[in-house]
Design a protein around this motif. Structure first.
Motif, PDB file in Angstrom:
ATOM      1  N   LEU A  14      27.984  32.992  57.501  1.00  0.00           N
ATOM      2  CA  LEU A  14      28.816  31.777  56.892  1.00  0.00           C
ATOM      3  C   LEU A  14      28.629  30.688  57.334  1.00  0.00           C
ATOM      4  CD1 LEU A  14      31.995  34.068  57.423  1.00  0.00           C
ATOM      5  CD2 LEU A  14      31.274  33.175  55.404  1.00  0.00           C
ATOM      6  N   GLU A  15      27.900  30.225  58.541  1.00  0.00           N
ATOM      7  CA  GLU A  15      27.644  29.042  59.186  1.00  0.00           C
ATOM      8  C   GLU A  15      26.424  28.663  58.347  1.00  0.00           C
ATOM      9  OE1 GLU A  15      27.439  28.759  63.216  1.00  0.00           O
ATOM     10  OE2 GLU A  15      26.896  26.767  63.061  1.00  0.00           O
ATOM     11  N   LYS A  16      25.399  29.471  58.138  1.00  0.00           N
ATOM     12  CA  LYS A  16      24.169  29.206  57.421  1.00  0.00           C
ATOM     13  C   LYS A  16      24.559  28.730  56.082  1.00  0.00           C
ATOM     14  CE  LYS A  16      21.137  31.711  60.228  1.00  0.00           C
ATOM     15  NZ  LYS A  16      20.078  32.546  60.409  1.00  0.00           N
ATOM     16  N   ILE A  17      25.381  29.545  55.416  1.00  0.00           N
ATOM     17  CA  ILE A  17      25.779  29.304  53.986  1.00  0.00           C
ATOM     18  C   ILE A  17      26.515  27.787  53.850  1.00  0.00           C
ATOM     19  CG2 ILE A  17      27.308  29.837  51.958  1.00  0.00           C
ATOM     20  CD1 ILE A  17      27.045  32.837  52.824  1.00  0.00           C
ATOM     21  N   ALA A  18      27.220  27.455  54.740  1.00  0.00           N
ATOM     22  CA  ALA A  18      27.796  26.210  54.785  1.00  0.00           C
ATOM     23  C   ALA A  18      26.918  25.085  55.205  1.00  0.00           C
ATOM     24  CB  ALA A  18      29.024  26.078  55.792  1.00  0.00           C
ATOM     25  N   GLU A  19      25.789  25.310  55.828  1.00  0.00           N
ATOM     26  CA  GLU A  19      25.009  24.058  56.279  1.00  0.00           C
ATOM     27  C   GLU A  19      23.704  24.188  55.294  1.00  0.00           C
ATOM     28  OE1 GLU A  19      24.373  24.541  60.172  1.00  0.00           O
ATOM     29  OE2 GLU A  19      26.429  23.730  60.727  1.00  0.00           O
ATOM     30  N   SER A  20      23.573  25.130  54.373  1.00  0.00           N
ATOM     31  CA  SER A  20      22.619  25.192  53.385  1.00  0.00           C
ATOM     32  C   SER A  20      22.321  23.939  52.254  1.00  0.00           C
ATOM     33  CB  SER A  20      22.439  26.440  52.666  1.00  0.00           C
ATOM     34  OG  SER A  20      23.287  26.605  51.785  1.00  0.00           O
ATOM     35  N   PHE A 260      14.466  24.446  52.472  1.00  0.00           N
ATOM     36  CA  PHE A 260      15.031  23.256  52.735  1.00  0.00           C
ATOM     37  C   PHE A 260      15.931  23.370  53.922  1.00  0.00           C
ATOM     38  CE2 PHE A 260      19.364  21.274  51.880  1.00  0.00           C
ATOM     39  CZ  PHE A 260      18.860  19.905  51.704  1.00  0.00           C
ATOM     40  N   TYR A 261      16.607  24.426  54.251  1.00  0.00           N
ATOM     41  CA  TYR A 261      17.269  24.754  55.685  1.00  0.00           C
ATOM     42  C   TYR A 261      16.468  24.534  56.463  1.00  0.00           C
ATOM     43  CZ  TYR A 261      20.415  27.110  58.832  1.00  0.00           C
ATOM     44  OH  TYR A 261      21.068  27.530  60.030  1.00  0.00           O
ATOM     45  N   TYR A 262      15.369  24.963  56.753  1.00  0.00           N
ATOM     46  CA  TYR A 262      14.571  25.027  57.771  1.00  0.00           C
ATOM     47  C   TYR A 262      13.956  23.709  58.106  1.00  0.00           C
ATOM     48  CZ  TYR A 262      10.803  26.486  61.084  1.00  0.00           C
ATOM     49  OH  TYR A 262       9.949  26.812  62.227  1.00  0.00           O
ATOM     50  N   ALA A 263      13.581  22.884  57.029  1.00  0.00           N
ATOM     51  CA  ALA A 263      13.001  21.498  57.199  1.00  0.00           C
ATOM     52  C   ALA A 263      14.039  20.596  57.784  1.00  0.00           C
ATOM     53  CB  ALA A 263      12.515  20.835  55.932  1.00  0.00           C
ATOM     54  N   GLY A 268      16.801  18.153  62.886  1.00  0.00           N
ATOM     55  CA  GLY A 268      18.021  18.211  63.662  1.00  0.00           C
ATOM     56  C   GLY A 268      19.051  17.577  62.703  1.00  0.00           C
ATOM     57  N   ARG A 269      19.064  17.923  61.338  1.00  0.00           N
ATOM     58  CA  ARG A 269      20.323  17.483  60.662  1.00  0.00           C
ATOM     59  C   ARG A 269      21.147  18.597  60.521  1.00  0.00           C
ATOM     60  NH1 ARG A 269      18.806  12.934  57.711  1.00  0.00           N
ATOM     61  NH2 ARG A 269      17.133  11.675  59.101  1.00  0.00           N
ATOM     62  N   LEU A 270      21.081  19.473  60.931  1.00  0.00           N
ATOM     63  CA  LEU A 270      22.179  20.510  60.818  1.00  0.00           C
ATOM     64  C   LEU A 270      23.323  20.084  61.726  1.00  0.00           C
ATOM     65  CD1 LEU A 270      20.408  23.865  60.387  1.00  0.00           C
ATOM     66  CD2 LEU A 270      20.871  22.430  58.639  1.00  0.00           C
ATOM     67  N   ASN A 271      24.506  20.986  61.605  1.00  0.00           N
ATOM     68  CA  ASN A 271      25.738  20.735  62.463  1.00  0.00           C
ATOM     69  C   ASN A 271      26.095  19.216  62.474  1.00  0.00           C
ATOM     70  OD1 ASN A 271      25.882  23.420  63.152  1.00  0.00           O
ATOM     71  ND2 ASN A 271      24.596  23.260  64.752  1.00  0.00           N
ATOM     72  N   ARG A 272      25.873  18.399  61.535  1.00  0.00           N
ATOM     73  CA  ARG A 272      26.267  16.898  61.724  1.00  0.00           C
ATOM     74  C   ARG A 272      27.660  16.858  61.101  1.00  0.00           C
ATOM     75  NH1 ARG A 272      21.964  12.373  61.796  1.00  0.00           N
ATOM     76  NH2 ARG A 272      20.561  13.307  63.043  1.00  0.00           N
TER      77      ARG A 272
END
Length: 276
Positions: A14-20, A260-263, A268-272
């Motif tokens: 769920l978290e990865k889906i939300a941040e994709s 896209f997610y990995y880049a 450090g652009r996730l969880n912002r």
DNA sequence: CGCCAGGACACCG
DNA sequence: CGGTGTCATGGC
């Protein structure tokens, strides 16, 4: 929420889906519950064990929304080390699903997305829903749906306060094109990829990138792989400047999401924009 | 405070 | 075709 539980065997996070970065309205509560809204329906879902999820409701709509009839783990295994960066990306992104979202909301969302950061996109879309959408009350809260084209056109002064900037005429033009019946997003479902792409490109303010996002995230066209600034950098630095996606057929769009997610993760652009 | 963002368009050569 | 300037806001 009801105590209904379901089992999901395939990749699902769920978290990865939300941040994709494909959906801008996913909300997370402090107790670990995630809220999804699509086509006027609301789902509350929380992981309750290994492959076990507690859901507020479950039906074919959400099964299709999360693309659960496709094996993503098999797709990840199929890339048997052709490209090291891609393998790392698929590993990091395991759990992401390509969501089958509402075409109208997706079209407007990605028209808005141009030259905005993901937090800015979310905030803009949230304003559109709060100002122009319809309130929906559940046992947990009251939230607003994404407004119809007619609702968006009905109150121009409200749309002016949604931080759309120079994209405002794009959004209005799209709403008018749907409202006056010159195109039907539902009917495009039966088109092949090429025709769908061509029809989406006919919207003012929609270019190749936005159109391919709508193809992938609303119409389930998994062969479409949007090339944005992030993916272009990945292509340049890890694929010798040559677009690798045509070689992956119907898996291209899914692999694109991993990249896209990995880049973004590496930068450090996730969880912002996590909502708590 | 300045910088730049899941791009598209008009216009140029 | 491919390359450029411009566009309006808000997060950081």
């Amino acid at each position: 929420m009801d105590n209904m539980k379901i089992t999901i065997d395939d990749d699902f996070n769920l978290e990865k889906i939300a941040e994709s970065g494909q959906c801008f309205r996913i909300f997370s509560f402090p107790d670990g519950t995630w809220r999804f809204i699509s086509c006027g329906k609301i789902l509350y879902i929380r992981q309750a064990g290994d492959h076990i999820y507690e859901v507020s409701e479950w039906n074919p709509f959400w099964q299709r929304y999360f693309d659960l009839d496709r094996s993503y783990s098999r797709i990840r295994e199929s890339i048997n080390g052709d490209n090291e960066y891609l393998v790392h990306a698929a590993c990091a992104g395991a759990g992401i699903r390509i969501l089958r979202q509402d075409p109208w909301e997706t079209l407007i969302s990605f028209i808005i997305s141009q030259r905005k950061t993901i937090p800015a996109i979310s905030s803009s879309i949230e304003k559109i829903c709060r100002f122009c959408g319809t309130p929906l009350t559940t046992s947990r809260e009251t939230v607003c749906t994404f407004p119809s084209p007619e609702a968006i056109l009905a109150t121009p002064e409200k749309l002016n306060r949604c931080s759309l900037g120079y994209r405002l005429p794009y959004v209005r033009a799209a709403a008018e094109k749907i409202a006056d019946g010159s195109i039907s997003l539902e009917k495009l479902d039966t088109c092949n990829d090429e025709t769908l792409m061509k029809e989406l490109l006919s919207f003012y303010g929609v270019g190749r990138k936005v159109a391919s996002c709508v193809c992938l995230f609303a119409y389930g066209r998994s062969a479409m792989a949007p090339v944005d600034t992030w993916i272009q950098k990945v292509i340049n630095s890890h694929f010798g400047g040559q677009n690798p996606f045509p070689g992956y057929g119907a898996n291209a769009g899914i692999l694109q999401q991993y990249l896209f997610y990995y880049a973004r993760m590496e930068k450090g652009r996730l969880n912002r924009n996590r909502k708590k």
